[in-house]
Enzyme design. Sequence first.
Site, PDB file in Angstrom:
ATOM      1  N   ARG A 157      30.270  22.546 -14.248  1.00 14.72           N
ATOM      2  CA  ARG A 157      30.499  23.413 -13.090  1.00 14.72           C
ATOM      3  C   ARG A 157      31.283  24.659 -13.477  1.00 14.72           C
ATOM      4  O   ARG A 157      31.104  25.722 -12.896  1.00 14.72           O
ATOM      5  CB  ARG A 157      31.237  22.620 -12.008  1.00 14.72           C
ATOM      6  CG  ARG A 157      31.256  23.283 -10.644  1.00 14.72           C
ATOM      7  CD  ARG A 157      31.601  22.323  -9.533  1.00 14.72           C
ATOM      8  NE  ARG A 157      32.937  21.787  -9.630  1.00 14.72           N
ATOM      9  CZ  ARG A 157      33.210  20.496  -9.832  1.00 14.72           C
ATOM     10  NH1 ARG A 157      32.226  19.625  -9.956  1.00 14.72           N
ATOM     11  NH2 ARG A 157      34.450  20.070  -9.897  1.00 14.72           N
ATOM     12  N   SER A 166      39.139  24.290   3.747  1.00 14.36           N
ATOM     13  CA  SER A 166      38.600  23.075   4.368  1.00 14.36           C
ATOM     14  C   SER A 166      39.615  22.381   5.261  1.00 14.36           C
ATOM     15  O   SER A 166      39.262  21.548   6.106  1.00 14.36           O
ATOM     16  CB  SER A 166      38.139  22.090   3.290  1.00 14.36           C
ATOM     17  OG  SER A 166      39.244  21.657   2.506  1.00 14.36           O
ATOM     18  N   GLU A 211      55.521   5.305   0.159  1.00 13.77           N
ATOM     19  CA  GLU A 211      54.764   4.221   0.781  1.00 13.77           C
ATOM     20  C   GLU A 211      53.947   3.471  -0.267  1.00 13.77           C
ATOM     21  O   GLU A 211      53.953   2.255  -0.323  1.00 13.77           O
ATOM     22  CB  GLU A 211      53.838   4.779   1.864  1.00 13.77           C
ATOM     23  CG  GLU A 211      54.569   5.312   3.089  1.00 13.77           C
ATOM     24  CD  GLU A 211      55.210   4.201   3.904  1.00 13.77           C
ATOM     25  OE1 GLU A 211      54.717   3.058   3.860  1.00 13.77           O
ATOM     26  OE2 GLU A 211      56.222   4.482   4.579  1.00 13.77           O
ATOM     27  N   ASP A 268      43.026  17.356 -14.519  1.00 10.67           N
ATOM     28  CA  ASP A 268      43.256  16.184 -13.668  1.00 10.67           C
ATOM     29  C   ASP A 268      42.562  14.931 -14.192  1.00 10.67           C
ATOM     30  O   ASP A 268      42.165  14.064 -13.410  1.00 10.67           O
ATOM     31  CB  ASP A 268      42.805  16.480 -12.234  1.00 10.67           C
ATOM     32  CG  ASP A 268      41.307  16.797 -12.138  1.00 10.67           C
ATOM     33  OD1 ASP A 268      40.692  17.070 -13.194  1.00 10.67           O
ATOM     34  OD2 ASP A 268      40.771  16.766 -11.025  1.00 10.67           O
ATOM     35  N   GLU A 304      37.420  13.457   3.441  1.00 13.59           N
ATOM     36  CA  GLU A 304      36.799  14.676   2.925  1.00 13.59           C
ATOM     37  C   GLU A 304      36.090  14.385   1.598  1.00 13.59           C
ATOM     38  O   GLU A 304      34.986  14.883   1.339  1.00 13.59           O
ATOM     39  CB  GLU A 304      37.844  15.771   2.726  1.00 13.59           C
ATOM     40  CG  GLU A 304      37.223  17.103   2.323  1.00 13.59           C
ATOM     41  CD  GLU A 304      38.151  17.992   1.501  1.00 13.59           C
ATOM     42  OE1 GLU A 304      37.992  19.223   1.570  1.00 13.59           O
ATOM     43  OE2 GLU A 304      39.011  17.450   0.780  1.00 13.59           O
ATOM     44  N   GLU A 342      48.236  15.072 -13.632  1.00 13.30           N
ATOM     45  CA  GLU A 342      48.353  15.739 -12.342  1.00 13.30           C
ATOM     46  C   GLU A 342      48.976  14.774 -11.342  1.00 13.30           C
ATOM     47  O   GLU A 342      48.504  13.645 -11.183  1.00 13.30           O
ATOM     48  CB  GLU A 342      46.982  16.190 -11.820  1.00 13.30           C
ATOM     49  CG  GLU A 342      47.100  16.958 -10.501  1.00 13.30           C
ATOM     50  CD  GLU A 342      45.761  17.281  -9.874  1.00 13.30           C
ATOM     51  OE1 GLU A 342      45.410  18.468  -9.820  1.00 13.30           O
ATOM     52  OE2 GLU A 342      45.067  16.339  -9.436  1.00 13.30           O
ATOM     53  N   LYS A 373      43.903  24.578   1.802  1.00 14.11           N
ATOM     54  CA  LYS A 373      42.590  25.090   1.434  1.00 14.11           C
ATOM     55  C   LYS A 373      41.804  25.419   2.706  1.00 14.11           C
ATOM     56  O   LYS A 373      42.145  24.963   3.798  1.00 14.11           O
ATOM     57  CB  LYS A 373      41.834  24.055   0.600  1.00 14.11           C
ATOM     58  CG  LYS A 373      42.424  23.815  -0.781  1.00 14.11           C
ATOM     59  CD  LYS A 373      41.550  22.862  -1.592  1.00 14.11           C
ATOM     60  CE  LYS A 373      42.111  22.642  -2.987  1.00 14.11           C
ATOM     61  NZ  LYS A 373      41.260  21.741  -3.803  1.00 14.11           N
ATOM     62  N   HIS A 426      50.552  19.568  -5.341  1.00 10.87           N
ATOM     63  CA  HIS A 426      50.094  19.224  -6.683  1.00 10.87           C
ATOM     64  C   HIS A 426      51.066  19.728  -7.746  1.00 10.87           C
ATOM     65  O   HIS A 426      51.470  20.889  -7.718  1.00 10.87           O
ATOM     66  CB  HIS A 426      48.722  19.842  -6.962  1.00 10.87           C
ATOM     67  CG  HIS A 426      47.609  19.238  -6.159  1.00 10.87           C
ATOM     68  ND1 HIS A 426      46.282  19.440  -6.461  1.00 10.87           N
ATOM     69  CD2 HIS A 426      47.630  18.438  -5.070  1.00 10.87           C
ATOM     70  CE1 HIS A 426      45.528  18.783  -5.582  1.00 10.87           C
ATOM     71  NE2 HIS A 426      46.328  18.180  -4.727  1.00 10.87           N
TER      72      HIS A 426
END
Length: 217
Positions: free
Chosen positions: A67, A125, A49, A83, A165, A150, A123, A131
Amino acid sequence: MEVPDKFNEGVTSWETVIFLYNSALKEVGTKVEILNDEFRHIHKYNPIEYVKSRIKSPESIVKKLKRHGYESTIDNMVKHINDIAGIRVVCSFTSDIYRLAEMIGRQNDLTVVSIKDYIKNPKDSGYKSYHMLVTVPIFLTDGVVDTKVEIQIRTIAMDFWASLEHKIYYKFEGNAPEYISRDLQECAGIVSMLDAKMLSLNEAIIQAKEQQRVKEE
């Protein structure tokens, strides 16, 4: 990705690394476009698309390094952040996702480093996507640099959910209220049902067309 020593010099190293990632995006983006054109030519069907590409911002790179407990250096960026260069390929149906992933994996000058199938294994969530981490050779005057990209492949519905999200994650800095996370998970289930229904409907349309063609003959 290994950057030639001559590029690891002061101010220019950041610019050079970003140049490499931008070049890698162009290479992979062109390959995806050619695969889509070939598929449309042979099968009279367009599986993609739309395609989006981006280079991660310096701020996002630094946050991700911190992090994970790494110092904000170019060497750590190249080694530990996979990524930085990202391409998102959005399809109509889940069947297109695996078909495209297989086609991309067969490219001789791409090396598939890893695959994470968040469609079969979402996941917590509710996030779903396919990926692929690949490396593509970038040919420079002084040699070849294998550069990471990625590739995310997902349906339109998955992409819409992931976009929402992402906005919620950054708005609440990863600590959204429980009721919002719960509603988001519920929406993920609705997205899965929608994708399954749309795939089933598309297969029914193809079958009906084939039956009509046979009758006309």
